[in-house]
Design a protein around this motif. Structure first.
Motif, PDB file in Angstrom:
ATOM      1  N   THR A 387       0.827  -1.222   0.000  1.00 54.53           N
ATOM      2  CA  THR A 387       0.000   0.000   0.000  1.00 54.53           C
ATOM      3  C   THR A 387       0.855   1.264   0.000  1.00 54.53           C
ATOM      4  O   THR A 387       0.316   2.358  -0.158  1.00 54.53           O
ATOM      5  CB  THR A 387      -0.953   0.028   1.201  1.00 54.53           C
ATOM      6  OG1 THR A 387      -0.205   0.132   2.422  1.00 54.53           O
ATOM      7  CG2 THR A 387      -1.809  -1.223   1.248  1.00 54.53           C
ATOM      8  N   TRP A 388       2.155   1.124   0.200  1.00 53.26           N
ATOM      9  CA  TRP A 388       3.044   2.282   0.144  1.00 53.26           C
ATOM     10  C   TRP A 388       3.580   2.522  -1.269  1.00 53.26           C
ATOM     11  O   TRP A 388       4.407   3.407  -1.481  1.00 53.26           O
ATOM     12  CB  TRP A 388       4.207   2.121   1.115  1.00 53.26           C
ATOM     13  CG  TRP A 388       3.801   2.159   2.554  1.00 53.26           C
ATOM     14  CD1 TRP A 388       2.559   2.394   3.063  1.00 53.26           C
ATOM     15  CD2 TRP A 388       4.654   1.935   3.685  1.00 53.26           C
ATOM     16  NE1 TRP A 388       2.572   2.335   4.436  1.00 53.26           N
ATOM     17  CE2 TRP A 388       3.848   2.056   4.856  1.00 53.26           C
ATOM     18  CE3 TRP A 388       5.999   1.642   3.838  1.00 53.26           C
ATOM     19  CZ2 TRP A 388       4.357   1.893   6.141  1.00 53.26           C
ATOM     20  CZ3 TRP A 388       6.519   1.486   5.110  1.00 53.26           C
ATOM     21  CH2 TRP A 388       5.701   1.620   6.251  1.00 53.26           C
ATOM     22  N   SER A 389       3.160   1.720  -2.233  1.00 58.00           N
ATOM     23  CA  SER A 389       3.539   1.982  -3.616  1.00 58.00           C
ATOM     24  C   SER A 389       2.746   3.187  -4.140  1.00 58.00           C
ATOM     25  O   SER A 389       1.818   3.669  -3.498  1.00 58.00           O
ATOM     26  CB  SER A 389       3.291   0.742  -4.480  1.00 58.00           C
ATOM     27  OG  SER A 389       1.924   0.368  -4.449  1.00 58.00           O
ATOM     28  N   ILE A 390       3.114   3.653  -5.324  1.00 53.40           N
ATOM     29  CA  ILE A 390       2.504   4.858  -5.892  1.00 53.40           C
ATOM     30  C   ILE A 390       1.252   4.465  -6.668  1.00 53.40           C
ATOM     31  O   ILE A 390       1.325   3.716  -7.650  1.00 53.40           O
ATOM     32  CB  ILE A 390       3.489   5.588  -6.812  1.00 53.40           C
ATOM     33  CG1 ILE A 390       4.750   5.994  -6.043  1.00 53.40           C
ATOM     34  CG2 ILE A 390       2.834   6.813  -7.429  1.00 53.40           C
ATOM     35  CD1 ILE A 390       5.864   6.493  -6.937  1.00 53.40           C
ATOM     36  N   GLN A 391       0.108   4.996  -6.262  1.00 55.89           N
ATOM     37  CA  GLN A 391      -1.158   4.694  -6.927  1.00 55.89           C
ATOM     38  C   GLN A 391      -1.515   5.755  -7.962  1.00 55.89           C
ATOM     39  O   GLN A 391      -2.005   5.434  -9.042  1.00 55.89           O
ATOM     40  CB  GLN A 391      -2.274   4.586  -5.888  1.00 55.89           C
ATOM     41  CG  GLN A 391      -3.639   4.221  -6.460  1.00 55.89           C
ATOM     42  CD  GLN A 391      -4.710   4.080  -5.391  1.00 55.89           C
ATOM     43  OE1 GLN A 391      -4.511   4.465  -4.250  1.00 55.89           O
ATOM     44  NE2 GLN A 391      -5.847   3.522  -5.770  1.00 55.89           N
ATOM     45  N   ARG A 392      -1.267   7.029  -7.674  1.00 54.40           N
ATOM     46  CA  ARG A 392      -1.720   8.126  -8.533  1.00 54.40           C
ATOM     47  C   ARG A 392      -0.918   8.185  -9.828  1.00 54.40           C
ATOM     48  O   ARG A 392       0.232   7.734  -9.886  1.00 54.40           O
ATOM     49  CB  ARG A 392      -1.611   9.457  -7.776  1.00 54.40           C
ATOM     50  CG  ARG A 392      -0.192   9.851  -7.396  1.00 54.40           C
ATOM     51  CD  ARG A 392      -0.186  10.884  -6.283  1.00 54.40           C
ATOM     52  NE  ARG A 392       1.168  11.304  -5.922  1.00 54.40           N
ATOM     53  CZ  ARG A 392       1.957  10.596  -5.124  1.00 54.40           C
ATOM     54  NH1 ARG A 392       1.563   9.437  -4.632  1.00 54.40           N
ATOM     55  NH2 ARG A 392       3.169  11.051  -4.819  1.00 54.40           N
ATOM     56  N   ASP A 393      -1.528   8.765 -10.853  1.00 52.48           N
ATOM     57  CA  ASP A 393      -0.890   8.850 -12.161  1.00 52.48           C
ATOM     58  C   ASP A 393      -0.313  10.220 -12.481  1.00 52.48           C
ATOM     59  O   ASP A 393       0.257  10.407 -13.543  1.00 52.48           O
ATOM     60  CB  ASP A 393      -1.888   8.457 -13.260  1.00 52.48           C
ATOM     61  CG  ASP A 393      -2.022   6.942 -13.401  1.00 52.48           C
ATOM     62  OD1 ASP A 393      -1.174   6.214 -12.858  1.00 52.48           O
ATOM     63  OD2 ASP A 393      -2.981   6.498 -14.050  1.00 52.48           O
ATOM     64  N   HIS A 417       8.822  -1.257 -10.617  1.00 52.98           N
ATOM     65  CA  HIS A 417       8.225  -2.520 -10.221  1.00 52.98           C
ATOM     66  C   HIS A 417       6.715  -2.363 -10.087  1.00 52.98           C
ATOM     67  O   HIS A 417       6.239  -1.409  -9.448  1.00 52.98           O
ATOM     68  CB  HIS A 417       8.826  -2.995  -8.894  1.00 52.98           C
ATOM     69  CG  HIS A 417      10.316  -3.104  -8.925  1.00 52.98           C
ATOM     70  ND1 HIS A 417      10.971  -4.290  -9.174  1.00 52.98           N
ATOM     71  CD2 HIS A 417      11.295  -2.157  -8.775  1.00 52.98           C
ATOM     72  CE1 HIS A 417      12.285  -4.079  -9.166  1.00 52.98           C
ATOM     73  NE2 HIS A 417      12.502  -2.787  -8.927  1.00 52.98           N
ATOM     74  N   ARG A 418       5.984  -3.294 -10.667  1.00 50.67           N
ATOM     75  CA  ARG A 418       4.528  -3.344 -10.552  1.00 50.67           C
ATOM     76  C   ARG A 418       4.173  -4.023  -9.230  1.00 50.67           C
ATOM     77  O   ARG A 418       4.627  -5.130  -8.945  1.00 50.67           O
ATOM     78  CB  ARG A 418       3.947  -4.116 -11.735  1.00 50.67           C
ATOM     79  CG  ARG A 418       2.422  -4.205 -11.782  1.00 50.67           C
ATOM     80  CD  ARG A 418       2.011  -4.945 -13.066  1.00 50.67           C
ATOM     81  NE  ARG A 418       0.553  -5.037 -13.201  1.00 50.67           N
ATOM     82  CZ  ARG A 418      -0.171  -6.055 -12.758  1.00 50.67           C
ATOM     83  NH1 ARG A 418       0.414  -7.065 -12.094  1.00 50.67           N
ATOM     84  NH2 ARG A 418      -1.477  -6.072 -12.942  1.00 50.67           N
ATOM     85  N   VAL A 419       3.347  -3.352  -8.422  1.00 52.63           N
ATOM     86  CA  VAL A 419       3.006  -3.843  -7.085  1.00 52.63           C
ATOM     87  C   VAL A 419       1.491  -4.016  -7.005  1.00 52.63           C
ATOM     88  O   VAL A 419       0.736  -3.065  -7.257  1.00 52.63           O
ATOM     89  CB  VAL A 419       3.485  -2.870  -5.988  1.00 52.63           C
ATOM     90  CG1 VAL A 419       3.128  -3.404  -4.606  1.00 52.63           C
ATOM     91  CG2 VAL A 419       4.993  -2.635  -6.103  1.00 52.63           C
ATOM     92  N   VAL A 420       1.054  -5.207  -6.651  1.00 48.76           N
ATOM     93  CA  VAL A 420      -0.378  -5.504  -6.568  1.00 48.76           C
ATOM     94  C   VAL A 420      -0.862  -5.312  -5.137  1.00 48.76           C
ATOM     95  O   VAL A 420      -0.256  -5.826  -4.187  1.00 48.76           O
ATOM     96  CB  VAL A 420      -0.666  -6.949  -7.026  1.00 48.76           C
ATOM     97  CG1 VAL A 420      -2.140  -7.305  -6.802  1.00 48.76           C
ATOM     98  CG2 VAL A 420      -0.278  -7.128  -8.490  1.00 48.76           C
ATOM     99  N   VAL A 421      -1.933  -4.562  -4.986  1.00 45.44           N
ATOM    100  CA  VAL A 421      -2.595  -4.376  -3.695  1.00 45.44           C
ATOM    101  C   VAL A 421      -3.946  -5.088  -3.761  1.00 45.44           C
ATOM    102  O   VAL A 421      -4.780  -4.772  -4.612  1.00 45.44           O
ATOM    103  CB  VAL A 421      -2.792  -2.884  -3.373  1.00 45.44           C
ATOM    104  CG1 VAL A 421      -3.526  -2.711  -2.048  1.00 45.44           C
ATOM    105  CG2 VAL A 421      -1.441  -2.179  -3.335  1.00 45.44           C
TER     106      VAL A 421
END
Length: 471
Positions: A387-393, A417-421
């Motif tokens: 959940t600390w990965s970047i979500q916004r574009d 890196h692609r991170v799945v939440v």
């Protein structure tokens, strides 16, 4: 040029009338008032008074350089000295000053009519750290912007932000020591009605005592300051407020219609949550009227305003030190998510887009990775928490914690890196740029950016990571 001299008990103020704007400063449609000599505002001494001559009525800003010898934002009991600024006995704004090094600040004063006005500078001892004794000001300039100029429109509707007054912190002067407002800016965009404009005002605070925790701030937002939009308003083709159009960011990040008081056309707001959301009822004694004339380039992250006001990083880091939110040097390691010395981080801005909707409890984020020349470990911006990965574009800031002492020359590769939440939605990411990358220097200010990249890398369920930069 005619000179007016004003001698007070504490300082001799020499004011030059009808000057011109400095290079790089927006040009006013009239003369400015400049004071180029040192002004010292002392504790336990009379207020300093400075005359201001305005040739044409308009919205005014004050530029000045300020220092407070003996203060240090990193040290409890020495945080800051506060100067309260009034115009013609009308309280305009507080100025929180920390450190003996001179910093440039720009504040708003509201509407001034043509004629002579009197600035009063008061050392606010009840708001200042006990150890503080004085504030030194120089290069003071008051500039008014007349109706018809784009600056006038922006300044006319700039909100006034009153301080935070949470009972849990026990002081009505909380923003003199924590989560202090540092800078403001505006953004302008066409409204839905042709010919109308939407003005949005935002503020950078030195931190947020509530809301997102410190490690997540570094990972998801690339800093521990708090940046929030606070107020927006629609104006018509004549520059008049569209009645009922103004909104503000309230508790829990709600957008509510403003129903509070105005001072002229300036909405009065108050910081009323620990994560710096607004109320439209005010009762705190502190008041911040930051100039919003700065704006953010459309292709830049919001942190661009911090980059161009580099001293904000120093205040940010010192607040973390004083509040004990930084690991002890003996415990510091990039393996844990705890925040270490903020000079150990690579500060980067990533540009990406997502091919499909990316909201809800399940989403796909992006993490930045760094490998050093002396090993195979890949240090990632999100540490161990998806959940600390970047979500916004939007162009988005993030940080990567690295071993103490790492320099630009130690970086071998940068990867994405692609991170799945939650559940993998199958959304693909396009990474198209690294806008900047720097370390903080010994003074906690950004060093020269050494990292930029442009391209188009697609990450999906089959290709979950890619190296985008190599030394």
């Amino acid at each position: 040029m005619r000179l007016v001299h004003l001698l007070t008990v504490s300082a001799a103020a020499v004011v030059a009338l009808a000057g011109t704007a400095e290079p790089g400063m927006a040009q006013a449609k009239h003369g400015d008032t400049t004071h180029s000599r040192h002004i010292q505002v002392h504790r336990d001494r009379p207020d300093v008074r400075v005359p201001v001559v305005v040739k044409k009525s308009g919205e005014a800003v004050i530029d000045l350089n300020a220092a407070a010898p003996g203060t240090d934002w990193a040290v409890k009991g020495r945080e800051s000295a506060v100067v309260s600024i009034s115009v013609d006995n009308r309280y305009a704004t507080d100025l929180v000053v920390s450190g003996g090094e001179t910093l440039h600040r720009q504040l708003a004063l509201g509407r001034l009519t043509a004629g002579v006005h009197m600035l009063r500078l008061r050392f606010a001892d009840e708001r200042s750290a006990v150890a503080s004794r004085s504030v030194v000001l120089d290069a003071l300039r008051v500039t008014t912007y007349a109706p018809g100029s784009p600056e006038y429109l922006v300044l006319r509707y700039a909100p006034v932000v009153y301080g935070r007054n949470l009972s849990a912190l026990g002081s009505p002067y909380q923003n003199a020591t924590t989560d202090t407002p540092l800078i403001a800016w505006h953004e302008s965009a066409p409204a839905a009605t042709p010919g109308h404009t939407r003005l949005t005002y935002s503020v950078v605070w030195s931190n947020e005592d509530g809301g997102t925790n410190t490690p997540a701030l570094m990972a998801r937002w690339g800093r521990t300051t708090d940046i929030e939009w606070i107020y927006d308003v629609e104006v018509d083709e004549h520059g008049s407020r569209v009645p009922g159009s103004d909104t503000y960011q309230a508790a829990n990040h709600q957008t509510l219609h403003f129903s509070g008081r105005y001072e002229g056309d300036h909405a009065l707001l108050e910081t009323c949550t620990s994560n710096n959301n607004m109320c439209d009822t005010v009762d705190d004694p502190m008041r911040f009227f930051l100039s919003p004339l700065q704006t953010r380039p459309a292709d830049q992250a919001r942190e661009n305003l911090m980059d161009t006001n580099s001293w904000t990083y120093e205040i940010m880091a010192k607040e973390m030190l004083r509040e004990g939110k930084i690991e002890a040097p003996s415990d510091a390691t990039p393996v844990t998510p705890d925040v270490s010395d903020q000079r150990n981080y690579l500060y980067a801005v990533v540009k990406k887009s997502t091919e499909s909707a990316n909201t809800g409890s399940s989403w796909v984020g992006l993490s930045l990775g760094v490998r050093l020349v002396n090993g195979d470990t890949v240090y990632t911006s999100h540490h161990v928490d998806p959940t600390w990965s970047i979500q916004r574009d939007d162009p988005a800031a993030t940080t990567v914690e690295l071993p103490a002492g790492t320099t630009a020359d130690d970086i071998a590769e940068v990867s994405v890196h692609r991170v799945v939440v939650g559940t993998d939605s199958g959304a693909a990411l396009h990474v198209t740029g690294i806008k900047r990358g720097f370390f903080l220097g010994q003074d906690y200010r950004p060093q020269q950016s050494f990292l930029t990249w442009n391209g188009d890398v697609r990450l999906d369920g089959a290709t979950t990571s890619a190296v985008i930069w190599r030394r």
